[in-house]
Design an enzyme around this catalytic site. Structure first.
Site, PDB file in Angstrom:
ATOM      1  CG  HIS A  68      -0.452  -0.135   2.467  1.00 28.90           C
ATOM      2  ND1 HIS A  68      -0.144   1.029   3.452  1.00 28.90           N
ATOM      3  CD2 HIS A  68      -0.181  -1.114   3.458  1.00 28.90           C
ATOM      4  CE1 HIS A  68       0.422   0.682   4.570  1.00 28.90           C
ATOM      5  NE2 HIS A  68       0.287  -0.793   4.337  1.00 28.90           N
ATOM      6  CG  ASP A  70      -2.893   4.059   2.767  1.00 19.30           C
ATOM      7  OD1 ASP A  70      -2.562   3.054   1.938  1.00 19.30           O
ATOM      8  OD2 ASP A  70      -3.665   4.033   3.492  1.00 19.30           O
ATOM      9  CG  ASP A  96       2.259  -0.032   8.518  1.00 20.89           C
ATOM     10  OD1 ASP A  96       2.072  -0.571   7.241  1.00 20.89           O
ATOM     11  OD2 ASP A  96       1.313   0.292   9.132  1.00 20.89           O
ATOM     12  CD  GLU A 121      -3.155  -1.671   5.167  1.00 19.77           C
ATOM     13  OE1 GLU A 121      -3.450  -2.775   5.879  1.00 19.77           O
ATOM     14  OE2 GLU A 121      -2.729  -0.712   5.494  1.00 19.77           O
ATOM     15  CD  GLU A 122      -1.683   2.346   7.709  1.00 20.29           C
ATOM     16  OE1 GLU A 122      -2.655   1.745   8.510  1.00 20.29           O
ATOM     17  OE2 GLU A 122      -0.659   1.807   7.705  1.00 20.29           O
ATOM     18  CD  GLU A 146       0.769  -4.115   5.800  1.00 19.52           C
ATOM     19  OE1 GLU A 146       1.651  -3.255   6.471  1.00 19.52           O
ATOM     20  OE2 GLU A 146      -0.241  -3.495   5.224  1.00 19.52           O
ATOM     21  CG  HIS A 324       0.305   3.020  12.681  1.00 13.59           C
ATOM     22  ND1 HIS A 324      -0.962   2.512  13.003  1.00 13.59           N
ATOM     23  CD2 HIS A 324       0.652   2.600  11.427  1.00 13.59           C
ATOM     24  CE1 HIS A 324      -1.235   2.057  11.791  1.00 13.59           C
ATOM     25  NE2 HIS A 324      -0.287   1.883  10.979  1.00 13.59           N
TER      26      HIS A 324
END
Length: 354
Positions: A68, A70, A96, A121-122, A146, A324
């Site tokens: 992903h 984003d 991530d 995705e997030e 991931e 994150h």
């Protein structure tokens, strides 16, 4: 970042640094998508961006490398720290999942397999959902990007059931014994939690995890009622279906209503598939000891597995504990090693099918 640090980067590392340097929170992926397009065009690959913002670089579809674009919000200054094998790239998305995303783009160019960079995705996996709802053919195998660490292979994710509970009751003096809507909401959620109360020795991956994510309640504007609204999420292990968990939660409902608006099935892949075997062999060839992982969250792999019956795993450089986080960073040596593993895997899988 200093000019000397930038000058020491390989082309693969430059792609990573460029992508991490471009802010790409969910909904704002366009600039990062354009950088990916430039990368593939520079290597004479067909590439295009679809109507939702996904980047497609189709080629040998025996293998689809996908991750992903984003990230979650957060401004972490982009810096390269350390020397030699200890150099680390700091910045939002380095783990991530911009690290896995860049590694897959490089490996796709090196081996001629298909690539897909997806958006959202997030938040809601809208990019992956758009792909499976389109007329794209099922690939031979999927490698989802991931962070797993360069020696880790993720085979399983729990599913997700998310909903909104709403209740209303007549307003009255707080000395009255009858429940108000706030108590009704609390009672329902307590019953749900009790229903899924796990044995303390049961691994988290095998539990249904119940989590309220927001709550609003109180007297209505007109003063005539008490209202309660609660957002809830339940993580679903592979021993249940999402419908199983929904039925159990609905069975605890006496007062109020629940609108279930998101459901993602769990996924658990066999370690004996061709793609899993290829990863174990490639990691050992690179000097690592393969680790088979199960993640307690949910990823785009769940979405792809709900529609495609091909073998798949999730893989990528980085420590998922830094997902994150305010100190998100990735060792460049691990990033490079993950590219070597991905190239080896793609070559093994395309040779088998040749």
């Amino acid at each position: 970042m200093s000019e000397s640090a930038a000058a020491e980067l390989t082309d693969a590392q430059r792609l990573l640094v460029d992508l991490v340097s471009i802010p790409s929170p969910s909904g704002e992926e366009a600039a990062a998508a354009r950088r990916l397009v430039d990368f593939f065009e520079a290597h004479d690959r067909d590439v295009w961006i679809d109507e939702v913002g996904n980047v497609h670089a189709p080629a040998n579809d025996d293998v689809l490398l996908t991750s992903h674009i984003d990230t979650v919000p957060g401004d972490i200054p982009v810096e390269i720290e350390g020397e030699g094998e200890d150099r680390e790239l700091w910045g939002r998305g380095s783990v991530d999942a911009t690290g896995p995303l860049a590694a897959m783009a490089v490996a796709a160019v090196a081996t001629g397999v298909s690539f897909l960079g997806v958006v959202g995705e997030e938040v809601d996996s809208r990019g992956a959902r758009h792909v499976i709802e389109s007329d794209r053919a099922e690939p031979g195998a999927v490698v989802n990007g991931e962070p797993s660490g360069w020696t880790g292979i993720t085979l399983g994710y729990r599913g997700l059931l998310a909903g909104t509970y709403v209740a209303t009751s007549e307003s009255g003096h707080t000395s009255r014994p009858e429940n108000n809507a706030i108590q009704d909401a609390m009672d329902w959620w307590s019953r749900v939690e009790e229903e899924f109360d796990p044995d303390e020795y049961l691994p988290v991956f095998e539990r249904v995890t119940c989590k309220p994510t927001s709550f609003e309640g109180g007297t209505s504007v007109d003063g005539l009622s008490v209202e309660a609204t609660m957002e809830v999420q339940l993580r679903v292990p592979p021993k249940y279906t999402v419908d199983d968990v929904r039925e159990i939660a609905d069975g605890q409902l006496d007062i109020g209503t629940v609108h279930w608006y998101d459901h993602v099935p769990p996924v658990m892949e066999s370690p004996r598939t061709p793609v899993a075997r290829a990863f174990r062999a490639a990691i050992r060839e690179a000097g690592g000891d393969p680790r088979l992982l199960r993640k307690t969250g949910t990823a785009d792999m769940n979405v792809f597995a709900s529609a495609w019956d091909c073998p798949m795993v999730t893989y990528g450089p980085g420590d998922s504990d830094l997902d994150h986080a305010p100190d998100e960073h990735l060792r460049l040596a691990e990033y490079d090693r993950s590219i070597d593993v991905l190239i080896d895997v793609c070559e093994r899988l395309t040779e088998v099918d040749a």
